[in-house]
Design an enzyme around this catalytic site. Structure first.
Site, PDB file in Angstrom:
ATOM      1  N   LYS A 153       0.818  -1.218   0.000  1.00 22.14           N
ATOM      2  CA  LYS A 153       0.000   0.000   0.000  1.00 22.14           C
ATOM      3  C   LYS A 153       0.849   1.264   0.000  1.00 22.14           C
ATOM      4  O   LYS A 153       0.375   2.334  -0.383  1.00 22.14           O
ATOM      5  CB  LYS A 153      -0.974  -0.033   1.169  1.00 22.14           C
TER       6      LYS A 153
HETATM    7  C1  LIG Z   1      -4.481  -4.585   1.153  1.00 25.01           C
HETATM    8  C2  LIG Z   1      -3.734  -5.852   1.045  1.00 25.01           C
HETATM    9  C3  LIG Z   1      -4.118  -6.854   0.123  1.00 25.01           C
HETATM   10  C4  LIG Z   1      -5.350  -6.748  -0.732  1.00 25.01           C
HETATM   11  O1  LIG Z   1      -5.255  -5.780  -1.733  1.00 25.01           O
HETATM   12  P1  LIG Z   1      -6.563  -5.280  -2.518  1.00 25.01           P
HETATM   13  O2  LIG Z   1      -6.109  -4.136  -3.336  1.00 25.01           O
HETATM   14  O3  LIG Z   1      -7.528  -4.851  -1.436  1.00 25.01           O
HETATM   15  O4  LIG Z   1      -7.084  -6.407  -3.307  1.00 25.01           O
HETATM   16  C5  LIG Z   1      -3.318  -7.984   0.050  1.00 25.01           C
HETATM   17  N1  LIG Z   1      -2.236  -8.155   0.832  1.00 25.01           N
HETATM   18  C6  LIG Z   1      -1.847  -7.220   1.735  1.00 25.01           C
HETATM   19  C7  LIG Z   1      -0.656  -7.486   2.580  1.00 25.01           C
HETATM   20  C8  LIG Z   1      -2.570  -6.030   1.866  1.00 25.01           C
HETATM   21  O5  LIG Z   1      -2.173  -5.114   2.756  1.00 25.01           O
END
Ligand SMILES: *Cc1c(COP(=O)(O)O)cnc(C)c1O
Length: 556
Positions: free
Chosen positions: A125
């Site tokens: 993120k």
């Molecule tokens: C947010 C997250 C996901 C999922 O991603 P999306 O964009 O919501 O599909 C997967 N793995 C981790 C470690 C995350 O923080």
């Protein structure tokens, strides 16, 4: 290029306003009027750009008109955003997995992981939220610089709910930014100790952590309720940072391009248009809210010749069931299942709405491809309107009956781009164990430690490789450092399994975590506790009070 709501509101917004609004007032998500296609010449040009920020700037330029941000300015923002990564020019490095037990020679040679966790909070993120923080800041500054003496400056009050990863990445993306306050709600005692420490040890003036007695859904509901109060939203200029924000999706498109070209280089292939097009590359993406994989869909539409996009889900498998049946249906059992990959524990995937819009549009329009220019969009406005009406109806159905069903043609479109697989908790642990306990005899290899989310993606990729006879490289998106989820990772590796080669090999948190996470221990923290007596309304009103007390002096 303007942006409009998937649910058909007639408003068309600039990039800047779409980013500040996040969610449209009609409940829809903002999408660009068209998806620019790049020519072969441009694709080749991009493939020769090795530096991540340079490539990312070229890509973002396609979605942010120059009258919103000049090229030099954009490049500077992008460079700054990735300067916080371990290796800014290769912010998202591609790695090779060792050969594990039971994986064939073929799948071993064709399986790669794209490490997206080298930013400040060690989860993917960061790639989007580092950029979003800087975009907010620059747009606010530009706006405020033009104000007269008696005008109040524009600000943004970010309010977000987190089940762990989003909150940290948002806080690190927004801390100390001018004219921004950030309030992050998390469910008390339900996020991992590492995540708690990471968020609450940020003591900057503009960062407010709130722990709510309740579940993640309670936190999410509080945020939704505040955003749904349009007077409150306007008064405090609320902004959203979760993955429905367009800037986050846009940011994530970058690493599909970067990794595709990195792979060709790793394979020693000459960068020619034939090699770019004839090398089959697919992506396996651990999926929750459908943000990360949706970025892959955009990359493909822009012209990156991605073979397939593979949705990897845990037991919260609404997307997997959709691809099997065409019916998007909330889990009939009681709510969200708690799994070993908590960042993917969702009931519905918000960003799926954007994909469904495109499928509905394609069914209606006479175009074979989606609009790639304003002219194409403009001459297909009727189909766009019909698609939005379809989406509005689907979302209403989902709300009232817990389900909507798409036409067989729409499902067919979806299946031509995506495939999917569901992975259980036991399989997640097994996969982590398998890649740690790799046989040392034949290959001189070092173990690879997968985080639980990445493990879901890797197992999904293995299954997909077994199914296909084609020569296709698979890049698994690695979404977090194993050090962020030590409880599951350490148990998977340390407890006896069919792969472990030693009874007493015990690895510890300090061996799997980056030093920044280890150093969190003992740091002072700050967090406001909100008791609720089990009542949602109490949470909402208390959070509202906290925001009002902090921001009262700045509200217009
Ligand atoms: C947010 C997250 C996901 C999922 O991603 P999306 O964009 O919501 O599909 C997967 N793995 C981790 C470690 C995350 O923080």
């Amino acid at each position: 290029m303007k942006y409009f709501s998937t649910r058909g509101s007639p408003r068309e917004l600039t990039f800047e306003n779409a980013v500040f609004e996040g969610l449209a007032d009609d409940g829809g998500l903002y999408i660009p009027q068209y998806i620019p296609k790049i020519s072969d010449k441009e694709l080749l040009e991009w493939a020769n750009i090795k530096e991540f920020p340079t490539l990312a700037s070229k890509l973002f330029r396609k979605f942010i008109p120059e009258d919103q941000l000049a090229t030099a300015e954009l490049e500077q923002i992008v460079k700054k955003s990735y300067s916080t990564f371990e290796t800014p020019n290769d912010a998202t490095p591609l790695a090779k997995l060792p050969k594990a037990n039971e994986t064939s020679e073929k799948s071993f040679s064709q399986l790669y992981v794209l490490e997206l966790f080298h930013g400040p909070t060690f989860a993917f993120k960061d790639v989007a939220l580092q950029l979003l923080g800087n975009l907010f800041e620059v747009f606010l500054t530009k706006h405020n610089d033009k104000l007269g003496d008696d005008e109040k400056p524009r600000r943004v009050t970010v309010v977000g709910a987190t089940s762990g990863d989003t909150g940290g990445a948002a806080i690190y993306g927004l801390r100390v930014k001018k004219n921004i306050d950030v309030f992050i709600l998390h469910p008390e005692g339900r996020i991992s100790p590492v995540q708690y420490k990471q968020m609450t040890s940020v003591l900057d003036r503009n960062v407010f952590n709130i722990s709510v007695e309740g579940t993640f859904d309670d936190c999410q509901d509080s945020v939704k309720s505040l955003l749904g109060d349009l007077d409150f939203k306007r008064k405090y200029q609320l902004g959203v940072i979760n993955s429905i924000n367009w800037a986050r999706i846009m940011a994530q498109i970058s690493y599909y391009f970067h990794s595709y070209f990195s792979l060709l280089r790793k394979l020693g292939k000459e960068i020619t248009i034939e090699n770019i097009k004839n090398t089959k590359v697919q992506y396996s993406v651990p999926t929750g809210n459908f943000g990360d994989i949706l970025a892959g869909f955009y990359a493909k539409e822009i012209g990156l010749p991605i073979h397939k996009l593979i949705i990897a889900t845990n037991e919260n498998d609404i997307l997997h069931r959709f691809l099997e049946t065409g019916s998007y249906k909330k889990n009939p059992k009681a709510g969200v299942v708690q799994t070993h990959s908590p960042a993917m524990d969702i009931l519905v995937s918000s960003n799926f709405e954007r994909l469904i819009w495109y499928l509905a549009f394609k069914e209606n329009a006479s175009l074979t491809d989606l609009p790639s220019s304003f002219e194409q969009f403009d001459s297909n406005r009727k189909s766009a309107k019909t698609a939005s009406e379809t989406i509005a109806k689907y979302m209403k159905d989902l709300n009232s009956t817990g389900e909507f069903k798409v036409s067989s043609k729409m499902l067919e479109f979806a299946k031509s781009i995506f495939s999917s697989s569901r992975v259980s908790n036991d399989e997640t642990r097994d996969t982590i164990s398998k890649y740690y306990w790799t046989p040392k005899t034949k290959f001189n290899q070092i173990p690879y430690i997968l985080d639980p989310h990445t493990a879901v993606g890797v197992l999904t990729a293995e299954r997909e490789l077994i199914k296909t006879k084609e020569d296709v490289y698979t890049i698994c998106l690695s979404t977090a450092s194993p050090g962020k989820f030590p409880e599951v990772v350490l148990a998977a590796i340390n407890e006896p399994s069919s792969y472990s080669q030693s009874k007493d090999a015990i690895i510890t948190f300090n061996e799997i975590a980056p030093k920044e996470l280890i150093e969190l221990e003992g740091k002072p923290t700050r967090c406001t506790h909100v008791p609720t007596n089990g009542k949602k309304e109490i949470a909402i009103s208390k959070v509202r009070q906290i925001i009002e007390s902090v921001c009262s002096d700045i509200a217009l």
